[in-house]
Motif scaffolding. Structure first.
Motif, PDB file in Angstrom:
ATOM      1  N   LEU A  93      71.237  27.496  77.909  1.00  0.00           N
ATOM      2  CA  LEU A  93      72.519  28.187  77.828  1.00  0.00           C
ATOM      3  C   LEU A  93      73.349  27.457  76.775  1.00  0.00           C
ATOM      4  CD1 LEU A  93      74.251  30.491  79.028  1.00  0.00           C
ATOM      5  CD2 LEU A  93      75.356  28.748  80.458  1.00  0.00           C
ATOM      6  N   GLN A  94      73.468  28.095  75.624  1.00  0.00           N
ATOM      7  CA  GLN A  94      74.296  27.542  74.560  1.00  0.00           C
ATOM      8  C   GLN A  94      75.726  28.010  74.789  1.00  0.00           C
ATOM      9  OE1 GLN A  94      73.500  25.422  71.908  1.00  0.00           O
ATOM     10  NE2 GLN A  94      75.734  25.396  71.623  1.00  0.00           N
ATOM     11  N   MET A  95      76.632  27.058  74.930  1.00  0.00           N
ATOM     12  CA  MET A  95      78.027  27.378  75.233  1.00  0.00           C
ATOM     13  C   MET A  95      78.906  26.898  74.088  1.00  0.00           C
ATOM     14  SD  MET A  95      78.152  26.415  79.283  1.00  0.00           S
ATOM     15  CE  MET A  95      78.008  24.652  78.995  1.00  0.00           C
ATOM     16  N   ASN A  96      79.554  27.828  73.424  1.00  0.00           N
ATOM     17  CA  ASN A  96      80.444  27.518  72.315  1.00  0.00           C
ATOM     18  C   ASN A  96      81.883  27.896  72.668  1.00  0.00           C
ATOM     19  OD1 ASN A  96      78.182  26.756  70.769  1.00  0.00           O
ATOM     20  ND2 ASN A  96      77.906  28.852  70.034  1.00  0.00           N
ATOM     21  N   SER A  97      82.819  27.363  71.901  1.00  0.00           N
ATOM     22  CA  SER A  97      84.246  27.675  72.097  1.00  0.00           C
ATOM     23  C   SER A  97      84.644  27.531  73.564  1.00  0.00           C
ATOM     24  CB  SER A  97      84.546  29.099  71.595  1.00  0.00           C
ATOM     25  OG  SER A  97      84.205  29.236  70.239  1.00  0.00           O
ATOM     26  N   LEU A  98      84.267  26.425  74.147  1.00  0.00           N
ATOM     27  CA  LEU A  98      84.507  26.227  75.579  1.00  0.00           C
ATOM     28  C   LEU A  98      85.993  26.168  75.897  1.00  0.00           C
ATOM     29  CD1 LEU A  98      81.601  23.774  76.241  1.00  0.00           C
ATOM     30  CD2 LEU A  98      82.035  25.860  77.556  1.00  0.00           C
ATOM     31  N   LYS A  99      86.317  26.691  77.079  1.00  0.00           N
ATOM     32  CA  LYS A  99      87.689  26.743  77.557  1.00  0.00           C
ATOM     33  C   LYS A  99      87.793  25.964  78.872  1.00  0.00           C
ATOM     34  CE  LYS A  99      88.096  31.493  75.795  1.00  0.00           C
ATOM     35  NZ  LYS A  99      88.397  32.902  76.166  1.00  0.00           N
TER      36      LYS A  99
ATOM     37  N   GLY B  39      74.889  18.974  81.162  1.00  0.00           N
ATOM     38  CA  GLY B  39      76.305  19.073  81.470  1.00  0.00           C
ATOM     39  C   GLY B  39      77.052  17.826  81.036  1.00  0.00           C
ATOM     40  N   GLY B  40      78.366  17.893  81.127  1.00  0.00           N
ATOM     41  CA  GLY B  40      79.179  16.741  80.758  1.00  0.00           C
ATOM     42  C   GLY B  40      80.615  17.121  80.532  1.00  0.00           C
ATOM     43  N   LEU B  41      81.349  16.203  79.906  1.00  0.00           N
ATOM     44  CA  LEU B  41      82.756  16.406  79.597  1.00  0.00           C
ATOM     45  C   LEU B  41      82.907  16.740  78.121  1.00  0.00           C
ATOM     46  CD1 LEU B  41      85.787  16.148  80.332  1.00  0.00           C
ATOM     47  CD2 LEU B  41      85.583  13.705  79.786  1.00  0.00           C
ATOM     48  N   VAL B  42      83.644  17.800  77.827  1.00  0.00           N
ATOM     49  CA  VAL B  42      83.841  18.227  76.442  1.00  0.00           C
ATOM     50  C   VAL B  42      85.275  18.726  76.291  1.00  0.00           C
ATOM     51  CG1 VAL B  42      83.020  20.569  76.903  1.00  0.00           C
ATOM     52  CG2 VAL B  42      82.849  19.631  74.584  1.00  0.00           C
ATOM     53  N   GLN B  43      85.802  18.592  75.098  1.00  0.00           N
ATOM     54  CA  GLN B  43      87.149  19.100  74.835  1.00  0.00           C
ATOM     55  C   GLN B  43      87.114  20.605  74.617  1.00  0.00           C
ATOM     56  OE1 GLN B  43      88.726  16.782  71.538  1.00  0.00           O
ATOM     57  NE2 GLN B  43      89.870  15.500  72.979  1.00  0.00           N
ATOM     58  N   ALA B  44      88.224  21.231  74.899  1.00  0.00           N
ATOM     59  CA  ALA B  44      88.345  22.663  74.652  1.00  0.00           C
ATOM     60  C   ALA B  44      88.017  22.969  73.200  1.00  0.00           C
ATOM     61  CB  ALA B  44      89.746  23.138  74.995  1.00  0.00           C
ATOM     62  N   GLY B  45      87.246  24.047  73.000  1.00  0.00           N
ATOM     63  CA  GLY B  45      86.795  24.415  71.669  1.00  0.00           C
ATOM     64  C   GLY B  45      85.449  23.831  71.301  1.00  0.00           C
ATOM     65  N   GLY B  46      84.966  22.909  72.092  1.00  0.00           N
ATOM     66  CA  GLY B  46      83.691  22.269  71.824  1.00  0.00           C
ATOM     67  C   GLY B  46      82.510  23.069  72.329  1.00  0.00           C
TER      68      GLY B  46
ATOM     69  N   VAL C 179      79.928  20.850  84.351  1.00  0.00           N
ATOM     70  CA  VAL C 179      80.531  21.015  83.029  1.00  0.00           C
ATOM     71  C   VAL C 179      82.041  20.931  83.210  1.00  0.00           C
ATOM     72  CG1 VAL C 179      80.965  22.612  81.131  1.00  0.00           C
ATOM     73  CG2 VAL C 179      78.661  22.402  82.092  1.00  0.00           C
ATOM     74  N   THR C 180      82.668  20.023  82.487  1.00  0.00           N
ATOM     75  CA  THR C 180      84.111  19.864  82.556  1.00  0.00           C
ATOM     76  C   THR C 180      84.694  19.997  81.153  1.00  0.00           C
ATOM     77  OG1 THR C 180      83.901  18.361  84.440  1.00  0.00           O
ATOM     78  CG2 THR C 180      86.007  18.370  83.260  1.00  0.00           C
ATOM     79  N   VAL C 181      85.634  20.926  81.008  1.00  0.00           N
ATOM     80  CA  VAL C 181      86.260  21.171  79.716  1.00  0.00           C
ATOM     81  C   VAL C 181      87.715  20.724  79.809  1.00  0.00           C
ATOM     82  CG1 VAL C 181      86.747  22.852  77.916  1.00  0.00           C
ATOM     83  CG2 VAL C 181      84.736  23.141  79.382  1.00  0.00           C
ATOM     84  N   SER C 182      88.072  19.764  78.997  1.00  0.00           N
ATOM     85  CA  SER C 182      89.432  19.226  79.035  1.00  0.00           C
ATOM     86  C   SER C 182      90.314  19.901  77.987  1.00  0.00           C
ATOM     87  CB  SER C 182      89.403  17.720  78.787  1.00  0.00           C
ATOM     88  OG  SER C 182      88.923  17.453  77.483  1.00  0.00           O
ATOM     89  N   THR C 183      91.615  19.885  78.245  1.00  0.00           N
ATOM     90  CA  THR C 183      92.570  20.486  77.294  1.00  0.00           C
ATOM     91  C   THR C 183      92.899  19.515  76.183  1.00  0.00           C
ATOM     92  OG1 THR C 183      94.387  19.746  78.683  1.00  0.00           O
ATOM     93  CG2 THR C 183      93.573  21.978  79.042  1.00  0.00           C
TER      94      THR C 183
END
Length: 122
Positions: A81-87, A9-16, A118-122
């Motif tokens: 769990l592969q997570m793409n195009s994160l929102k 887990g971690g911090l990722v930008q939207a779309g990452g 998991v944190t998805v930033s805008t």
């Protein structure tokens, strides 16, 4: 007994993208169906994806169907769990779980990990 430990887990930008891993220990860990759930404060745990012991059968929630993929490596006792195009709405604590059934119902899972944020930033 099956012990589960999530990571990735971690911090990722939207779309990452992020890949979560779940390490399972216990003599019979590879015989269990596995799943990922997620939870945000004040809400119930939500089904994300599941995979059968043999990997022959998988299912994903409609909200992630085109973006997330679940897989497992029984030789290594790992579930991914592969997570793409994160929102931003994917932001949650993600939990790995194990069961002897093939189900999307959280209460039917016998073993749980401690969760990974998991944190998805805008």
């Amino acid at each position: 007994q099956v012990q589960l430990v999530e990571s990735g887990g971690g911090l990722v930008q939207a779309g990452g993208s992020l890949r979560l891993s779940c390490a399972a220990s216990g003599r019979t860990a590879s015989t269990y169906a596995m799943a990922w759930f997620r939870q945000t404060p004040g809400k119930e745990r939500e089904f994300v994806a599941r995979i059968s012991a043999s990997s022959a059968r998988t299912n994903r929630a409609d909200s992630v169907k085109d973006r997330f993929t679940i897989s497992r490596d029984n030789a290594k006792n790992l579930v991914y769990l592969q997570m793409n195009s994160l929102k931003p709405e994917d932001t949650a604590v993600y939990y790995c779980a194990a069961t002897t059934r093939l189900t999307e119902i959280a209460s039917q899972y016998e073993y749980w990990g401690q969760g990974t944020q998991v944190t998805v930033s805008t």
